[in-house]
Design an enzyme around this catalytic site. Structure first.
Site, short mmCIF file in Angstrom:
data_model
loop_
_atom_site.label_atom_id
_atom_site.label_comp_id
_atom_site.label_asym_id
_atom_site.label_seq_id
_atom_site.Cartn_x
_atom_site.Cartn_y
_atom_site.Cartn_z
N LYS A 101 66.84 45.56 104.51
CA LYS A 101 67.30 44.30 105.11
C LYS A 101 66.26 43.20 104.90
O LYS A 101 66.59 42.08 104.52
CB LYS A 101 67.52 44.46 106.62
CG LYS A 101 68.70 45.33 106.98
CD LYS A 101 68.93 45.34 108.50
CE LYS A 101 69.68 46.58 108.91
NZ LYS A 101 70.07 46.60 110.33
N LYS A 113 61.16 51.48 112.50
CA LYS A 113 62.21 51.78 113.49
C LYS A 113 61.68 52.75 114.50
O LYS A 113 60.83 53.59 114.19
CB LYS A 113 63.42 52.40 112.79
CG LYS A 113 64.69 52.35 113.61
CD LYS A 113 65.29 50.96 113.56
CE LYS A 113 66.64 50.87 114.20
NZ LYS A 113 67.38 49.71 113.69
N1 GLU Z 1 67.76 46.61 115.48
C1 GLU Z 1 68.20 45.53 114.67
C2 GLU Z 1 68.55 46.02 113.28
O1 GLU Z 1 68.86 47.18 113.08
C3 GLU Z 1 67.23 44.35 114.69
C4 GLU Z 1 65.85 44.64 114.25
C5 GLU Z 1 64.90 43.47 114.48
O2 GLU Z 1 65.34 42.45 114.98
O3 GLU Z 1 63.73 43.63 114.16
O4 GLU Z 1 68.61 45.28 112.33
#
Ligand code: GLU
Length: 421
Positions: A101, A113
Site C-alpha cells: 500500500k 502490522k
Molecule cells: N489498518 C489500516 C490498513 O490496513 C490503516 C493503517 C494505517 O493507517 O497505518 O491499511
C-alpha cells in the site's frame, strides 16, 4: 484467518498466497531471486505475552504480535487488530500488504502490522485499556515515530490509539503524537482520518465504474461488513445516489432490492458494527456475496470470495475494502469472467494515506482542514488507480498483479541502493 478452507480443502493461507503474487511481481519486474528472499517475510517479527488484570481480579495472559516487513524506504507503518482469530502468519501477510500500500500511494514508509489474540466484544472498557497499554509496553523497544508507527485496524479505534499514545509518551517521557495515527482530533488526530479508508474505496468505485460505463446514480451496491470501512462506505454510496441493497455483519446480512435505509442502520449499529441481530429477515453472508448487484464490496475479513463462490458473483465490479478477501483462485475466475477486481492494496490505501497526512501534521505541528485532507487524498487515490489500471492493461495482467508490481518497486529499489540485495 483460517489456513484451510474446510469445505474445499484448498489452501487459504494468506501469507503463502501473497508470497506467490510478490514472486510473480518481482519476476515481471526482472528482479533476482534474492530480492524475493528478502521480501517474502518481514525483516522483524516480535511475539509478546501481555498479562492483564481482569475486572474480576484474575489475570489473563494475551498473545500479541508486531511485524515489520521492510524498512528500506522509511519507518514501518500499519494498524493493530484485536481479534480472536489473529495468527502470526496473518500478521506477517498484513505487514507485507502494508508495504505494498505504501508503495502504491507513494508514502515514505515500509509496512508493519500488529495484532492481539483477544475478543474485545467480551471485554470491558478498562480491560481494553489495560491490554492496549500492556501491548505498547511490550513492543516499545521496536516502535516509535521514526521507527514503526501503529494505527487502528479491525476492532481498534481512536480511543485505543489514545491509550497507546499515552502509554508510549509516559515511557519516553515526552509527548510524541507522531508515534501513532488514527488518534482523536484533540490529541493530534487528523480531520478525515476516520472515514479515509471508505473515502479511498469510494474514489476507486467511482473510477472503476467509469471504466465499466456504470452510472453510480442508481447502481446497486452490496457491502459485506459494517465496521469502520463498510459503514462509512454505505453512507458515501447512499449519498452518491447509489442503491445499497445489501449489507452484513459477522452475524448475518440484510437485503432489500429497493435499497436499505442506511441512515437508520447506521444509527442502530453498535461500535463493533453489529446491526443485523435486530432484524428477523436476514440472509447469510454467503448469500449476500452472490446477490444480483452491480458493485460488490467485501469490507470484512479474509478469504470471502473463493473458487467455491467466484463463479456465482453477479457484480461487474468487485472493490476490496477488506484486506485479503479474495483468494488467488477466485481472482483468476473473476478476471476470466471479465469482472473488474480492484485489489485491497489499492482500494484500501486511503486509510494509511491519511495516516501519513496525520503524521506529517504531527511532525510540523501545523494542522490542516478537512477540505485540504480530502483534496490531497483524492489526488493520491486517482493517480494510484490510473497508474495501476494502465499498467494492468499495458502488461496484460490483472489489477492485483499490477498493484503488486507498483507496490514492490520502490521498496526493491531502496533495498538495492542500500546494498541489501
Ligand atoms: N489498518 C489500516 C490498513 O490496513 C490503516 C493503517 C494505517 O493507517 O497505518 O491499511
Amino acid at each position: 484467518m483460517e489456513d484451510k478452507d474446510k469445505r474445499s480443502g484448498k489452501t487459504t493461507d494468506v501469507l503463502a498466497s501473497t508470497q506467490t503474487v510478490i514472486k510473480k511481481a518481482l519476476d515481471k519486474l526482472g528482479y533476482p531471486d534474492e530480492m524475493y528472499e528478502l521480501m517474502k517475510e518481514p525483516i522483524r517479527m516480535l511475539t509478546v505475552r501481555i498479562p492483564v488484570r481482569m475486572d474480576d481480579g484474575s489475570t489473563k495472559i494475551f498473545t500479541g504480535y508486531r511485524a515489520q516487513h521492510n524498512d528500506a524506504v522509511g519507518p514501518t507503518k500499519g494498524g493493530v487488530r484485536f481479534h480472536p482469530n489473529v495468527t502470526e502468519k496473518e500478521v506477517k501477510a498484513l505487514s507485507i500488504w502494508m508495504s505494498l500500500k505504501a508503495g502504491i500511494v507513494d508514502l515514505p514508509y515500509g509496512g508493519g502490522k500488529g495484532g492481539i489474540v483477544c475478543d474485545p466484544r467480551d471485554m470491558s472498557f478498562r480491560e481494553l485499556e489495560r491490554l492496549s497499554r500492556g501491548y505498547v509496553r511490550a513492543i516499545s523497544q521496536i516502535v516509535g515515530p521514526t521507527k514503526d508507527i501503529p494505527a487502528p485496524d479491525v476492532f481498534t479505534n481512536s480511543q485505543i490509539m489514545a491509550w497507546m499514545l499515552d502509554e508510549y509518551s509516559r515511557i519516553r517521557e515526552f509527548d510524541s503524537p507522531g508515534f501513532i495515527t488514527g488518534k482523536p482530533i484533540v490529541l493530534g488526530g487528523s480531520h478525515g482520518r476516520e472515514s479515509a479508508t471508505a473515502k479511498g474505496v469510494t474514489i476507486c468505485i467511482r473510477e472503476a465504474a467509469k471504466k465499466k460505463g456504470i452510472d453510480l446514480q442508481d447502481a446497486r451496491v452490496v457491502i459485506q461488513g459494517f465496521g469502520n470501512a463498510g459503514s462509512f462506505l454505505a453512507k458515501f454510496m447512499h449519498d452518491a445516489g447509489a442503491k445499497v441493497i445489501g449489507i452484513s455483519d459477522a452475524y448475518g446480512a440484510l437485503h432489500d432490492p429497493d435499497g436499505l435505509d442506511i441512515d437508520y442502520l447506521l444509527d442502530r449499529r453498535d461500535s463493533f458494527g453489529t446491526v443485523t441481530k435486530l432484524f428477523k429477515n436476514t440472509i447469510s453472508n454467503e448469500e449476500l456475496l452472490e446477490l444480483d448487484c452491480d458493485i460488490l464490496v467485501p469490507a470484512a475479513i479474509e478469504n470471502q470470495i473463493t473458487e467455491k463462490n467466484a463463479h456465482n458473483i453477479k457484480a461487474q465490479i468487485v472493490v476490496e475494502a477488506a484486506n485479503g478477501p479474495t483468494t488467488i483462485e477466485a481472482t483468476e475466475i473473476l478476471t476470466k469472467r471479465d469482472i473488474l477486481l480492484v485489489p485491497d492494496v489499492l482500494a484500501s490505501a486511503g486509510g494509511v494515506t491519511v495516516s501519513y497526512f496525520e503524521w506529517v501534521q504531527n511532525n510540523q505541528g501545523y494542522y490542516w482542514t478537512e477540505e485540504e485532507v480530502e483534496g490531497k487524498l483524492e489526488a493520491v487515490m486517482v493517480h494510484a488507480f490510473d497508474n495501476i489500471y494502465k499498467l494492468a492493461k499495458g502488461r496484460k495482467v490483472d489489477m492485483r498483479l499490477a498493484a503488486y508490481m507498483v507496490g514492490v518497486r520502490k521498496m526493491a529499489e531502496a533495498s538495492r541502493f542500500r546494498g541489501w540485495v
